[in-house]
Design an enzyme around this catalytic site. Structure first.
Site, PDB file in Angstrom:
ATOM      1  N   ARG A  82       6.717 -11.200   5.339  1.00  0.00           N
ATOM      2  CA  ARG A  82       6.249 -10.966   6.701  1.00  0.00           C
ATOM      3  C   ARG A  82       6.881 -11.988   7.633  1.00  0.00           C
ATOM      4  O   ARG A  82       6.953 -13.168   7.295  1.00  0.00           O
ATOM      5  CB  ARG A  82       4.720 -11.086   6.768  1.00  0.00           C
ATOM      6  CG  ARG A  82       4.028 -10.079   5.878  1.00  0.00           C
ATOM      7  CD  ARG A  82       2.527 -10.203   5.955  1.00  0.00           C
ATOM      8  NE  ARG A  82       1.902  -9.277   5.003  1.00  0.00           N
ATOM      9  CZ  ARG A  82       0.603  -9.243   4.720  1.00  0.00           C
ATOM     10  NH1 ARG A  82      -0.213 -10.080   5.339  1.00  0.00           N
ATOM     11  NH2 ARG A  82       0.141  -8.382   3.848  1.00  0.00           N
TER      12      ARG A  82
ATOM     13  N   LYS B  71     -14.338  -4.615   6.732  1.00  0.00           N
ATOM     14  CA  LYS B  71     -13.879  -5.449   5.618  1.00  0.00           C
ATOM     15  C   LYS B  71     -14.806  -6.620   5.375  1.00  0.00           C
ATOM     16  O   LYS B  71     -15.591  -7.003   6.242  1.00  0.00           O
ATOM     17  CB  LYS B  71     -12.483  -5.981   5.921  1.00  0.00           C
ATOM     18  CG  LYS B  71     -12.447  -6.887   7.153  1.00  0.00           C
ATOM     19  CD  LYS B  71     -11.090  -7.564   7.305  1.00  0.00           C
ATOM     20  CE  LYS B  71     -11.070  -8.428   8.563  1.00  0.00           C
ATOM     21  NZ  LYS B  71      -9.819  -9.151   8.748  1.00  0.00           N
TER      22      LYS B  71
ATOM     23  N   CYS C 136       0.787  -1.240   0.000  1.00  0.00           N
ATOM     24  CA  CYS C 136       0.000   0.000   0.000  1.00  0.00           C
ATOM     25  C   CYS C 136       0.821   1.293   0.000  1.00  0.00           C
ATOM     26  O   CYS C 136       0.493   2.203  -0.767  1.00  0.00           O
ATOM     27  CB  CYS C 136      -1.022   0.020   1.128  1.00  0.00           C
ATOM     28  SG  CYS C 136      -0.918  -1.298   2.309  1.00  0.00           S
TER      29      CYS C 136
ATOM     30  N   ASP D 116      -2.699  -7.931  -5.487  1.00  0.00           N
ATOM     31  CA  ASP D 116      -3.077  -6.794  -4.674  1.00  0.00           C
ATOM     32  C   ASP D 116      -3.600  -5.657  -5.539  1.00  0.00           C
ATOM     33  O   ASP D 116      -3.191  -5.505  -6.681  1.00  0.00           O
ATOM     34  CB  ASP D 116      -1.812  -6.321  -3.930  1.00  0.00           C
ATOM     35  CG  ASP D 116      -2.149  -5.552  -2.678  1.00  0.00           C
ATOM     36  OD1 ASP D 116      -3.346  -5.445  -2.330  1.00  0.00           O
ATOM     37  OD2 ASP D 116      -1.211  -5.039  -2.048  1.00  0.00           O
TER      38      ASP D 116
ATOM     39  N   HIS E 117      -8.554  -1.502  -0.047  1.00  0.00           N
ATOM     40  CA  HIS E 117      -7.525  -2.492  -0.309  1.00  0.00           C
ATOM     41  C   HIS E 117      -8.232  -3.795  -0.640  1.00  0.00           C
ATOM     42  O   HIS E 117      -9.179  -4.162   0.025  1.00  0.00           O
ATOM     43  CB  HIS E 117      -6.673  -2.645   0.956  1.00  0.00           C
ATOM     44  CG  HIS E 117      -5.704  -3.767   0.906  1.00  0.00           C
ATOM     45  ND1 HIS E 117      -4.353  -3.572   0.822  1.00  0.00           N
ATOM     46  CD2 HIS E 117      -5.893  -5.095   0.911  1.00  0.00           C
ATOM     47  CE1 HIS E 117      -3.750  -4.745   0.784  1.00  0.00           C
ATOM     48  NE2 HIS E 117      -4.663  -5.678   0.832  1.00  0.00           N
TER      49      HIS E 117
ATOM     50  N   GLN F 206       0.922 -11.210  -3.473  1.00  0.00           N
ATOM     51  CA  GLN F 206      -0.511 -10.927  -3.430  1.00  0.00           C
ATOM     52  C   GLN F 206      -0.977 -10.432  -4.791  1.00  0.00           C
ATOM     53  O   GLN F 206      -0.254  -9.717  -5.478  1.00  0.00           O
ATOM     54  CB  GLN F 206      -0.800  -9.819  -2.419  1.00  0.00           C
ATOM     55  CG  GLN F 206      -0.458 -10.175  -0.995  1.00  0.00           C
ATOM     56  CD  GLN F 206      -0.734  -9.003  -0.064  1.00  0.00           C
ATOM     57  OE1 GLN F 206      -0.178  -7.930  -0.226  1.00  0.00           O
ATOM     58  NE2 GLN F 206      -1.607  -9.214   0.897  1.00  0.00           N
TER      59      GLN F 206
ATOM     60  N   HIS G 146      -5.308  -1.407  -4.970  1.00  0.00           N
ATOM     61  CA  HIS G 146      -5.895  -0.368  -4.134  1.00  0.00           C
ATOM     62  C   HIS G 146      -6.786   0.492  -5.001  1.00  0.00           C
ATOM     63  O   HIS G 146      -6.368   0.946  -6.067  1.00  0.00           O
ATOM     64  CB  HIS G 146      -4.801   0.448  -3.454  1.00  0.00           C
ATOM     65  CG  HIS G 146      -4.011  -0.381  -2.498  1.00  0.00           C
ATOM     66  ND1 HIS G 146      -2.850  -1.038  -2.866  1.00  0.00           N
ATOM     67  CD2 HIS G 146      -4.253  -0.720  -1.202  1.00  0.00           C
ATOM     68  CE1 HIS G 146      -2.400  -1.726  -1.836  1.00  0.00           C
ATOM     69  NE2 HIS G 146      -3.230  -1.569  -0.809  1.00  0.00           N
TER      70      HIS G 146
END
Length: 638
Positions: A363, A465, A334, A383, A511, A381, A385
């Site tokens: 991570r 979420k 992000c 991913d 996200h 990911q 946004h």
RNA sequence: GCCGACGUAGCUCAAUCGGCAGAGCAUCCGCCUUGUAAGCGGACGGUUGUCGGUUCGAGUCCGACCGUCGGCUCCA
């Protein structure tokens, strides 16, 4: 593999949850997670809750506790609830239990069961209870909790209208603090329909600062037949384990010298992933996403500003020093996407911006939680946004949820369970923003006609979420997709766009990850398909098998024609016998085997054998090509 | 991270009480020329996860580390 008619879910779900099979999984709402069910779901759950099984399992746990205490008179007992597929009981014992102990305990349990000892319930006063359990510190703690906090013996809130009373159930020599219900007497526990499965460590009350207890897991059913089916199902689970198939099919590996939780994708998995990503990326483009690429590391100032060094530091790897500055490997994408957004002034006219990246993040995960592809330390990911205006937000949510379902369905998943997590006590963002966002999420769920549960207060501090869990061929659920509001980062990075009024406004930021991580999603795919992926994903779709080497030339012609038709085909020209070639292809789960011998050469045909065992002799190659084209186009299994 | 178990050839597994480290499959080399899940023979392959300790002697006993597995806790 089609859907199994009988699909008991895995036994490792939430504390206190009680599950029973059928195609709907169900949980008895005894967990202390603040979960409220949508009405539809609640009805479903009431239907599938099976009190008889609950009683059997709960009673089996008591019987087991008696047997264990007889073996260790000085042992301390904690709690022993029924769970889906079985039960457990937690003990504090002077020494670790061995598999041989389990056998002995099981044997003793059978004796107790055969004794047909009645379960006797009685209400006790606090004084009586304290006296009765004076040597059982865990029970004493529970008693005080029940009295002071009005919980049941598992620390869960009582159902509405129920008063905290202390009750015990006694059978034979064993009396336990317990709310019931139980079977009438031990003889009602089917003596040949239970089995102790394993011992595992478990913290007292799930708190890692409290003592580590020994938990014995057992399974119990109404009939030996049910037990048999359950054990067979466990076998099937083992066969489908993605770690085992990953090795057998040469898909991926890890190596101690690389590091735990870091995945090496081998060529076959690399191919499948390439196909999956190509498809998904194309779809992203069709759905109005733009692609970006961002670095793997960033300076500490970035992570300070994003708040990750305040809230996420324990999951981040130690910084590296570059020219006297601290740089961190990214645990999320992000902040980088935000920097792209901030690279110039944004107009309301260019929103929404849907910024996507197959972003690889790292991570720190505690060593004990790593698990094959499902839980790793480095993953990619899918991913994105979404930056949008408030007025665009509901439609964007709707679109992203539809898009998620489209992608997941394309990979062969049909059953989903959604979880809507709402505002926790501590949160950033205005009440209005939370209300609007939660409403948009719930509306989208209803429009999508998805079963969902609301996890009140389960959202992150920065926004509500939706998490989507998908159900695999064995009925197990896996969390992959997440759609998450973020009220925090736009503030922290002071994101703005210029509105129609010429003034600065704050955009919404959403996200989302659809497959979640390529690693986990691929792991789920392996288990869902038991390694036999749909034809469009298979690296080798057709193996042509000449019967004798005089057929090699014809086989090569067949291969060439298939390849010319865009089909991934190869010939097996080894000097193995045909049977061995078939076996090899079968073990590799190659969808189609084309066998060619004298007859086929003569007639210019092929003989087909599929990995599912279907056989068709002497068919025209063109007809086969047509079939494969159709199956690939439909993303079908075979 | 915590509790427990485990780590022997590329894979799956043997090795009695501490006494010369083995098999099948895979790989390679031959022979066989084959009709819907393993044809036959031979060869190659090991510092028993790593490091240290006990012992005349360690795959086996002890310790640390690495990794894996079953859970707990935590999460895509």
């Amino acid at each position: 593999m089609g859907g199994t008619a009988w699909e008991p879910p895995r036994p490792d779900m939430g504390e206190g949850a009680f599950w029973f099979g059928g195609s709907h999984t169900a949980s008895r709402p005894t967990s202390d997670r603040r979960t409220t069910m949508a009405k539809k779901q609640r009805e479903k759950k009431e239907q599938t809750y099976d009190e008889e099984l609950y009683r059997i399992r709960h009673s089996a746990a008591h019987v087991m506790a008696q047997a264990v205490l007889e073996m260790f008179p000085e042992g301390k007992i904690a709690i022993g609830p029924p769970i889906k597929d079985g039960f457990y009981y937690d003990f504090d014992l002077p020494r670790p239990l061995t598999p041989e102990d389990l056998e002995k305990i099981e044997e003793r349990m059978r004796e107790i069961i055969k004794g047909k000892h009645p379960f006797i319930r009685r209400e006790v006063t606090p004084e009586e209870a304290r006296e009765l359990f004076k040597d059982q510190p865990y029970k004493l703690e529970l008693i005080e909790d029940i009295l002071s906090r009005g919980t049941d013996e598992y620390g869960n809130p009582l159902p509405e209208g129920e008063r905290p009373t202390l009750t015990t159930y006694k059978h034979d020599t064993f009396e336990d603090l317990c709310r019931g219900p139980h079977v009438e007497h031990t003889g009602q526990i089917p003596v040949n329909a239970f089995k102790l499965l394993n011992v595992a460590g478990a913290y007292w009350r799930g708190d890692e600062n409290r003592p580590m207890l020994q938990r014995i897991y057992g399974t119990a059913w109404k009939s030996p037949k049910d037990l048999r089916r359950y054990l067979n199902w466990l076998e099937e689970v083992k066969k489908r384990d993605h770690r085992r198939l990953g090795k057998e099919l040469d898909l991926f590996s890890t190596h101690p010298d690389v590091g735990a939780g870091l995945i090496l994708w081998h060529p076959k998995a690399g191919f499948i992933r390439h196909m999956m990503e190509s498809f998904a990326k194309e779809e992203h483009l069709k759905h109005g996403y733009v692609f970006v690429y961002t670095p793997h590391i960033g300076k500490s100032i970035l992570w300070e500003r994003s708040g990750h060094l305040d809230f996420y530091k324990e999951n981040m790897y130690a910084p590296m020093d570059i020219d006297g500055q601290d740089y961190y490997v990214k645990p999320m994408n992000c902040p980088f996407h935000i920097m792209i957004y901030k690279s110039r002034i944004r107009s309301y006219r260019e929103l929404p911006i849907r910024m996507a990246e197959w972003g690889t993040v790292y991570r720190y995960e505690r060593a004990g939680v790593l698990h094959g592809l499902m839980r790793v330390r480095g993953f990619t990911q899918d991913d994105a946004h979404i930056f949008c205006r408030p007025d665009q937000m509901p439609e964007e949510i709707d679109k992203v949820l539809q898009f998620t379902l489209h992608i997941l369905r394309s990979f062969g998943f049909e059953d989903f369970q959604a979880y809507l997590s709402t505002r926790p006590e501590k949160a950033v963002g205005s009440d209005e923003m939370w209300r609007d966002a939660e409403k948009a999420l719930e509306d989208a769920l209803q429009r999508a006609d998805l079963p969902y549960e609301i996890d009140e207060g389960g959202g992150a501090f920065y926004g509500p979420k939706i998490d989507l869990k998908l159900k695999d061929a064995l009925g197990r659920t896996w969390q992959c997709s997440t759609i998450q509001f973020d009220f925090n980062l736009p503030e922290r990075f002071d994101l703005t766009y210029i509105g129609e009024d010429g003034k600065e406004h704050r955009p919404y930021m959403i996200h989302r990850a659809l497959m979640g991580s390529m690693e986990r999603f691929f792991g789920v795919m392996i288990e869902h398909y038991a390694g036999a992926f749909p034809v469009w994903l298979m690296p080798t779709q057709v193996r042509v098998i000449p019967i004798a080497d005089r057929h090699n030339e014809y086989a090569a012609q067949v291969v060439e024609k298939l390849q010319a038709a865009g089909i991934r085909a190869e010939g097996d020209y080894s000097d193995d016998r045909m049977n061995a070639k078939i076996r090899k292809a079968q073990l590799e789960k190659i969808p189609y085997m084309l066998i060619v011998g004298d007859k086929e050469v003569e007639q210019g045909t092929v003989s087909l054998r599929t990995r599912t065992g279907e056989k068709q002799n002497n068919i025209p190659l063109d007809a086969f090509i047509e079939r494969v084209h159709k199956v690939v186009a439909e993303k079908a299994l075979i």
